[in-house]
Design a protein around this motif. Structure first.
Motif, short mmCIF file in Angstrom:
data_model
loop_
_atom_site.label_atom_id
_atom_site.label_comp_id
_atom_site.label_asym_id
_atom_site.label_seq_id
_atom_site.Cartn_x
_atom_site.Cartn_y
_atom_site.Cartn_z
N VAL A 1 4.67 2.73 -1.66
CA VAL A 1 4.51 3.98 -2.41
C VAL A 1 3.30 3.86 -3.34
CG1 VAL A 1 5.62 5.61 -3.98
CG2 VAL A 1 7.02 4.32 -2.35
N ALA A 2 2.45 4.90 -3.32
CA ALA A 2 1.32 4.95 -4.25
C ALA A 2 1.80 5.44 -5.61
CB ALA A 2 0.25 5.89 -3.71
N ALA A 3 1.50 4.68 -6.65
CA ALA A 3 1.91 5.03 -8.02
C ALA A 3 0.69 4.97 -8.92
CB ALA A 3 2.99 4.06 -8.51
N PHE A 4 0.56 5.98 -9.80
CA PHE A 4 -0.65 6.04 -10.62
C PHE A 4 -0.33 6.37 -12.07
CE2 PHE A 4 0.07 10.41 -9.37
CZ PHE A 4 -0.36 11.18 -10.45
N ASP A 5 -1.23 5.91 -12.94
CA ASP A 5 -1.12 6.17 -14.37
C ASP A 5 -1.97 7.39 -14.71
OD1 ASP A 5 -0.70 5.99 -17.10
OD2 ASP A 5 -2.36 4.58 -17.40
N ARG A 6 -1.30 8.47 -15.09
CA ARG A 6 -2.02 9.71 -15.39
C ARG A 6 -3.04 9.53 -16.51
NH1 ARG A 6 -5.14 13.54 -15.46
NH2 ARG A 6 -4.61 15.57 -16.35
N ASP A 7 -2.75 8.68 -17.47
CA ASP A 7 -3.64 8.47 -18.61
C ASP A 7 -4.78 7.50 -18.31
OD1 ASP A 7 -2.12 10.19 -20.19
OD2 ASP A 7 -0.76 8.58 -20.77
N ALA A 8 -4.73 6.87 -17.14
CA ALA A 8 -5.78 5.93 -16.72
C ALA A 8 -5.97 4.78 -17.70
CB ALA A 8 -7.10 6.67 -16.51
N GLN A 9 -4.89 4.40 -18.39
CA GLN A 9 -4.96 3.28 -19.32
C GLN A 9 -4.49 1.98 -18.69
OE1 GLN A 9 -6.31 3.72 -22.51
NE2 GLN A 9 -6.81 5.64 -21.47
N ARG A 10 -3.66 2.10 -17.65
CA ARG A 10 -3.15 0.92 -16.95
C ARG A 10 -3.54 1.01 -15.48
NH1 ARG A 10 2.86 0.94 -17.13
NH2 ARG A 10 2.62 3.19 -17.19
N PHE B 1 -2.87 7.41 1.38
CA PHE B 1 -3.34 6.14 1.92
C PHE B 1 -2.77 5.96 3.31
CE2 PHE B 1 0.69 5.29 -0.02
CZ PHE B 1 1.24 4.15 0.54
N GLY B 2 -3.22 4.95 4.03
CA GLY B 2 -2.75 4.78 5.40
C GLY B 2 -2.96 3.37 5.91
N TRP B 3 -2.57 3.17 7.17
CA TRP B 3 -2.69 1.87 7.80
C TRP B 3 -4.07 1.68 8.42
CZ3 TRP B 3 0.71 -1.77 6.83
CH2 TRP B 3 2.02 -1.42 6.48
N ASN B 4 -4.46 0.44 8.56
CA ASN B 4 -5.75 0.13 9.20
C ASN B 4 -5.72 0.35 10.70
OD1 ASN B 4 -4.00 -2.30 9.36
ND2 ASN B 4 -5.76 -3.20 10.42
N ALA B 5 -4.55 0.20 11.30
CA ALA B 5 -4.43 0.32 12.75
C ALA B 5 -3.05 0.83 13.11
CB ALA B 5 -4.69 -1.04 13.42
N CYS B 6 -2.95 1.46 14.26
CA CYS B 6 -1.68 2.04 14.68
C CYS B 6 -1.70 2.22 16.19
CB CYS B 6 -1.43 3.36 13.96
SG CYS B 6 -2.77 4.55 14.14
N SER B 7 -0.80 3.03 16.71
CA SER B 7 -0.62 3.14 18.16
C SER B 7 -1.83 3.69 18.88
CB SER B 7 0.61 4.01 18.46
OG SER B 7 1.79 3.41 17.96
N TYR C 1 -2.99 -4.02 7.22
CA TYR C 1 -3.64 -3.67 5.96
C TYR C 1 -3.40 -2.20 5.61
CZ TYR C 1 -6.13 -8.01 6.93
OH TYR C 1 -6.43 -9.32 7.20
N LEU C 2 -3.14 -1.97 4.34
CA LEU C 2 -3.08 -0.61 3.81
C LEU C 2 -4.47 -0.26 3.26
CD1 LEU C 2 0.35 -0.73 1.96
CD2 LEU C 2 -0.16 0.55 4.05
N ILE C 3 -4.97 0.89 3.65
CA ILE C 3 -6.26 1.37 3.18
C ILE C 3 -5.96 2.41 2.10
CG2 ILE C 3 -8.47 2.33 3.84
CD1 ILE C 3 -7.68 -0.36 5.21
N VAL D 1 4.57 8.89 -8.88
CA VAL D 1 4.58 8.46 -7.48
C VAL D 1 4.13 9.58 -6.58
CG1 VAL D 1 6.27 6.63 -7.77
CG2 VAL D 1 7.06 8.95 -7.36
N HIS D 2 3.34 9.20 -5.57
CA HIS D 2 2.81 10.19 -4.64
C HIS D 2 3.20 9.82 -3.20
CE1 HIS D 2 0.40 13.65 -3.67
NE2 HIS D 2 -0.35 12.95 -2.84
N GLN D 3 2.27 9.39 -2.37
CA GLN D 3 2.59 9.23 -0.95
C GLN D 3 3.38 7.97 -0.66
OE1 GLN D 3 -0.71 8.89 1.90
NE2 GLN D 3 0.40 10.27 3.26
N THR D 4 4.18 8.04 0.43
CA THR D 4 4.98 6.93 0.92
C THR D 4 4.56 6.58 2.33
OG1 THR D 4 6.89 7.64 -0.40
CG2 THR D 4 7.33 6.14 1.44
N ARG D 5 4.42 5.30 2.61
CA ARG D 5 4.22 4.80 3.96
C ARG D 5 5.36 3.85 4.31
NH1 ARG D 5 1.50 8.10 6.87
NH2 ARG D 5 -0.61 8.57 6.12
N LEU D 6 5.81 3.88 5.57
CA LEU D 6 6.94 3.07 6.00
C LEU D 6 6.45 1.86 6.78
CD1 LEU D 6 9.42 5.89 7.10
CD2 LEU D 6 9.07 4.88 4.83
#
Length: 472
Positions: free
Chosen positions: A28-37, A72-78, A94-96, A454-459
């Motif tokens: 899961v992509a997680a981000f700090d809205r205040d850009a402090q961390r 975000f996404g995977w480097n390779a897939c089907s 790899y996650l890009i 939290v934003h996008q999820t990859r499995l």
């Protein structure tokens, strides 16, 4: 003798992919809205037999601040198995991970320990600008010949045009811009394709100044955001056709082509109509028989705005006395049967049977959050929720749907000015009749995400929006 075999998470056809084992982890992509961390990639346990089910079991911080992780996404897939450009010996490892505000692209290795991914490379904004002429990287798709990254801005944060950068499969170096001839295309957002038909499709949002500080009312009412989709010759990298939905239909975002490579259609979600605040989903398809027929779009789903007391609305919506659905994501199951539509404004996830793509049938709905409703999750019935189902991800077998609640930092603040919080929910699907049920055991939220949104999820192993296939 060395014997090479493809990554076992690759499948030549969607039918085979639907038989894949269930995911054990989610990223899961997680981000700090205040850009402090630093932002982070968070690892969740999705194994229902695990004592850590539904909990955060891994946390990988990025090396800088201010990235605002998004898609975000995977480097390779089907698609690596496609016979036109085979790369069967790459692996889904790899996650890009782009930073939408910083324009950095992070390469994160999920091996040897999938619960402890490591940042192994950072492509700096300067390299993306110099080699591809782009900034604000957004969507990542693994193609058979490289990694495709859509970008919203031009070099050095210029307003545009946005487009597609290509990264190398193995070195992750920026090869350059994908387009050989972009024609009238200027605005960018998503990119997808019909691989076996040499067709690429792109959609439109806005330039960096149009989105980064929130939605601009004057631009929206002036019908200045994107309202078209574009079709390209994938092999020749040339623009073929622009299809305008009508400038009242602002922001056609997520593209979801049929997974069956023999089918020539797909769905695009439209955030809002400026005429009545409704949202919609459109079907792209050939206007006639044969592979040379032009492309057309047909509106197949309309979702109306919901009346509300202006006193309960954020300033942006008070003059309208209604909550727009705000369709900000859609996702299509691997078997092409169910389309999921997130209504981030009203706090609803809808499920449609799209066996007949021209005539979707509503088969399920779950309410969580919402600008006014603030519907609670069954696992915490006394906790009103902010945000709503936003990013949607579906397991390969179609039995599980994951939703997260943040759209984009500045837009969160406009529609949920008292705070959007952070939560992620899993919904179980009835595979026979359709329908959705929230899993009361899976509801990570709040402190588990350490104050990040939290934003996008990859499995792990892949999901419905990761892969494309070349065999029916």
């Amino acid at each position: 003798m060395t014997r090479w075999t493809p990554d076992p998470t690759f499948y030549p056809s969607p039918r085979e992919a639907a038989t894949a084992p269930a995911e054990k982890l989610a990223y899961v992509a997680a981000f700090d809205r205040d850009a402090q961390r630093p932002d982070a990639i968070v690892v969740l346990d999705t194994d229902p037999d695990s004592p850590d089910y539904g909990r955060v079991v891994g946390w990988t911080e990025l090396p800088n601040t201010g990235d605002e992780l998004h898609h975000f996404g995977w480097n390779a897939c089907s698609s690596a198995l496609c016979p036109t450009a085979p790369h069967p010996h790459v692996e889904r490892r790899y996650l890009i991970v782009p930073g939408l505000r910083s324009s950095r692209i992070h390469v994160i290795d999920t091996k040897p320990d999938p619960r402890a991914p490591k940042v192994v490379k950072v492509v700096e904004a300067e390299e993306l600008a110099k080699r591809a002429g782009y900034s604000r990287p957004h969507t990542v798709h693994c193609g058979p010949d490289g990694i495709y990254v859509s970008a919203l801005g031009g070099a050095d944060g210029e307003e545009g045009p946005g487009g597609i950068a290509i990264l190398d499969h193995t070195t992750f170096d920026v090869r350059g811009a994908w387009e050989a001839d972009r024609g009238p295309q200027f605005l960018a957002y998503d990119v997808w394709w019909h691989l076996t038909q040499d067709v690429l499709v792109t959609s439109e949002w806005g330039t960096p100044s149009m989105i980064e500080d929130g939605i601009v009312g004057e631009l929206l009412l002036g019908r200045r955001y994107g309202h078209a989709i574009h079709f390209w010759d994938l092999a020749k990298r040339r623009h073929v056709q622009r299809v305008d939905l009508g400038d009242q239909y602002q922001m056609p975002l997520e593209l979801r082509p049929a997974h069956d490579p023999t089918r020539s259609y797909g769905f695009v979600g439209v955030v809002v109509s400026v005429e009545d605040l409704s949202a919609s989903v459109w079907l792209w398809h050939r206007d006639g028989d044969g592979r040379d027929a032009p492309w057309a779009v047909t509106r197949v789903i309309d979702i109306p705005a919901e009346p509300a007391d202006p006193a309960d609305l954020p300033d942006l919506l008070k003059p309208f006395g209604a909550v727009p659905p705000l369709v900000t994501d859609i996702d299509l199951s691997v078997d092409d049967r169910f389309l999921y539509v997130s209504c981030w404004g009203t706090g609803e996830l809808r499920q449609y049977d799209v066996t007949d793509p021209f005539h979707p049938v509503l088969t399920g709905s779950v309410r969580l959050g919402g600008v006014v409703a603030r519907t609670a999750h069954p696992a915490a019935p006394d906790e009103p929720l902010a945000g709503g189902p936003q990013m949607v991800e579906i397991s390969r077998d179609g039995r599980r749907v994951y939703v997260s609640n943040s759209l984009y930092g500045s837009w969160d603040d406009q529609f949920y000015p008292d705070g959007v919080g952070a939560w992620l929910a899993k919904l179980d699907v009835d595979p026979e009749r359709g329908g959705l049920t929230p899993d009361p055991r899976f509801f990570p939220r709040g402190e588990q995400f350490r104050g990040l949104r939290v934003h996008q999820t990859r499995l792990q192993g892949g999901d419905a929006s990761s892969d494309s296939y070349c065999f029916p």
